[in-house]
Design an enzyme around this catalytic site. Structure first.
Site, PDB file in Angstrom:
ATOM      1  N   THR A  85      -1.518  71.737  13.001  1.00 43.93           N
ATOM      2  CA  THR A  85      -1.301  70.559  13.814  1.00 43.93           C
ATOM      3  C   THR A  85       0.281  70.531  14.378  1.00 43.93           C
ATOM      4  OG1 THR A  85      -2.738  69.117  12.410  1.00 43.93           O
ATOM      5  CG2 THR A  85      -0.859  67.955  13.573  1.00 43.93           C
ATOM      6  N   ASN A 158     -14.630  72.852  15.244  1.00 44.39           N
ATOM      7  CA  ASN A 158     -14.619  72.616  13.892  1.00 44.39           C
ATOM      8  C   ASN A 158     -15.735  71.977  13.366  1.00 44.39           C
ATOM      9  OD1 ASN A 158     -12.906  70.542  15.407  1.00 44.39           O
ATOM     10  ND2 ASN A 158     -12.718  69.374  13.480  1.00 44.39           N
ATOM     11  N   GLN A 186     -10.512  77.474  13.538  1.00 41.22           N
ATOM     12  CA  GLN A 186     -11.908  78.126  12.758  1.00 41.22           C
ATOM     13  C   GLN A 186     -12.323  79.342  13.027  1.00 41.22           C
ATOM     14  OE1 GLN A 186     -13.156  76.030  10.669  1.00 41.22           O
ATOM     15  NE2 GLN A 186     -11.951  74.203  10.951  1.00 41.22           N
ATOM     16  N   SER A 203      -4.136  78.296  11.081  1.00 41.29           N
ATOM     17  CA  SER A 203      -3.551  77.614   9.778  1.00 41.29           C
ATOM     18  C   SER A 203      -4.259  78.503   8.706  1.00 41.29           C
ATOM     19  CB  SER A 203      -4.486  76.503   9.730  1.00 41.29           C
ATOM     20  OG  SER A 203      -4.329  75.534   8.469  1.00 41.29           O
ATOM     21  N   HIS A 205      -4.835  77.564   5.273  1.00 39.66           N
ATOM     22  CA  HIS A 205      -5.920  77.322   4.444  1.00 39.66           C
ATOM     23  C   HIS A 205      -7.423  77.165   4.823  1.00 39.66           C
ATOM     24  CE1 HIS A 205      -6.986  72.994   5.647  1.00 39.66           C
ATOM     25  NE2 HIS A 205      -5.997  73.175   6.619  1.00 39.66           N
ATOM     26  N   THR A 241      13.519  75.489   6.792  1.00 35.86           N
ATOM     27  CA  THR A 241      13.392  76.772   6.011  1.00 35.86           C
ATOM     28  C   THR A 241      11.983  77.184   5.365  1.00 35.86           C
ATOM     29  OG1 THR A 241      15.430  75.854   5.017  1.00 35.86           O
ATOM     30  CG2 THR A 241      14.177  77.325   3.372  1.00 35.86           C
ATOM     31  N   CYS A 323     -11.144  65.323   9.121  1.00 35.14           N
ATOM     32  CA  CYS A 323      -9.959  64.544   9.839  1.00 35.14           C
ATOM     33  C   CYS A 323     -10.179  63.251  10.406  1.00 35.14           C
ATOM     34  CB  CYS A 323      -9.477  65.393  10.916  1.00 35.14           C
ATOM     35  SG  CYS A 323      -9.049  67.234  10.484  1.00 35.14           S
TER      36      CYS A 323
END
Length: 380
Positions: A85, A158, A186, A203, A205, A241, A323
């Site tokens: 995102t 997705n 995806q 992403s 995950h 960081t 989502c």
């Protein structure tokens, strides 16, 4: 391979729910967890510090960066972010002036961002899709003209798993002097990301890595205005960081995606075939051919999906995109491919992959099918 018992129900206990929501998130690979643990337990240095522990942390980050980048086009740099995102927001908000062109079935991270940009005065064009979920290329040719700054499209949808013609869209973008942004969340590690892309969002995950980390790949020569202001620690000027633990987990997951690509693809193909047999009474949403086979979005007329999900506690599946769940609105993707509200609301999505077994597909089909039949609905 999962078919041999890896991640099987037996290992988790026969009463554990069958997990079929891989598009929402994937199970964390044991190898990714192992890579993370030292940086959580004892190696706590800031990777932006100049002392030896800091340099060691930085080295771990760079090893991870190399692994993640290996599955992306050549000729660019990778900036770690807090997730896809953030990556998509950075790309959409950071490009120079001009129209943004995107597709009606994109993720909310794209559609909501371009809506906010449009409200602030930025020209935006949202392209339609056909009934199979594929972008209307004639509409794209008419819209992607000089004055367009960026074309944004998802490699694998997705919700319905449809694979968009990213290379063709990139060619149109470049002919008009625009950049091509690919949301590869995806598809990353499963399909080749087209070399013509200028910006790629991914992403961790979604590929058996940890939550809380993503990346934006930026082609050499492409400059973006910063989304976050601060130290500018990352490539491309992203501030903040980094977590060596999250980076290490992402890197380990990416290496596994590369090493297991053929094995995982063969397993997913077998699961897809079994799922199509088990859900033969359901109609497929989206293209049957141009799709990733780890995503099965389907409908059965008359099914009350809310009731179905409540009754089938033994399977974790989705009524649509995680989502947007709970909004009460039909899926914007299913609406975009022409489904009426009733058909969209009688649709479910099951997603599977590396750690899913054939037995789990069979059990899920039996449980969901029996619950649908108890509602007295007809086969598709």
């Amino acid at each position: 391979m999962a078919a041999d018992g890896e991640g099987s129900a037996g290992a988790r206990g026969m009463t554990a729910p069958v997990y079929l929501d891989y598009q929402a998130t994937t199970p964390l690979a044991p190898e990714a967890l192992a890579a993370m643990l030292p940086w959580l337990e004892s190696q706590h240095a800031n990777p932006h510090s100049a002392h030896p522990p800091g340099r060691a942390a930085r080295a771990a980050v760079e090893v991870a960066r190399d692994a993640v980048t290996a599955l992306l086009p050549a000729g660019g740099t990778l900036s770690f972010t807090g997730g896809a995102t953030e990556s998509l927001n950075w790309a959409l908000k950071g490009v120079g002036p001009g129209t943004i062109v995107t597709i009606a079935t994109e993720h909310a991270a794209v559609l909501d961002t371009v809506a906010a940009l449009a409200a602030a005065g930025r020209p935006v064009t949202v392209l339609p899709v056909a009934a199979d979920g594929l972008v209307d290329l004639d509409a794209a040719r008419a819209a992607i003209v000089p004055g367009v700054a960026l074309v944004a499209a998802m490699l694998v949808n997705n919700e319905i798993g449809v694979i968009q013609p990213i290379a063709e869209l990139a060619a149109l973008a470049h002919a008009a002097g625009a950049l091509m942004l690919c949301d590869a969340v995806q598809g990353y590690g499963r399909l080749a990301v087209p070399e013509a892309c200028d910006l790629v969002a991914i992403s961790a995950h979604k590929v058996h890595g940890p939550k809380g980390i993503g990346a934006l790949w930026i082609r050499d020569g492409v400059a973006l205005a910063p989304l976050l202001h601060g130290g500018g620690q990352e490539a491309g000027g992203r501030s903040g960081t980094l977590s060596p633990a999250l980076c290490a987990g992402f890197g380990a997951a990416a290496r596994l995606m590369a090493e297991r690509r053929d094995k995982d693809a063969a397993h997913v193909a077998a699961l897809w075939g079994r799922a199509r047999e088990g859900f033969a009474d359901w109609a497929l949403n989206g293209s049957a051919g141009a799709r990733y086979h780890g995503n099965l979005n389907m409908r059965r007329a008359g099914v009350d999906v809310a009731r179905l999900m409540s009754e089938v506690r033994g399977v974790a599946f989705s009524a649509g995109s995680a989502c947007a769940s709970g909004s009460g609105r039909p899926s914007h993707v299913l609406k975009a491919i022409g489904l009426a509200d009733a058909a969209a609301r009688s649709s479910i999505r099951i997603g599977f992959g590396r750690y899913t077994t054939i037995d789990e597909i069979d059990r899920a089909a039996a449980l969901i099918g029996a619950a649908a039949e108890r509602q007295g609905v007809q086969a598709a």
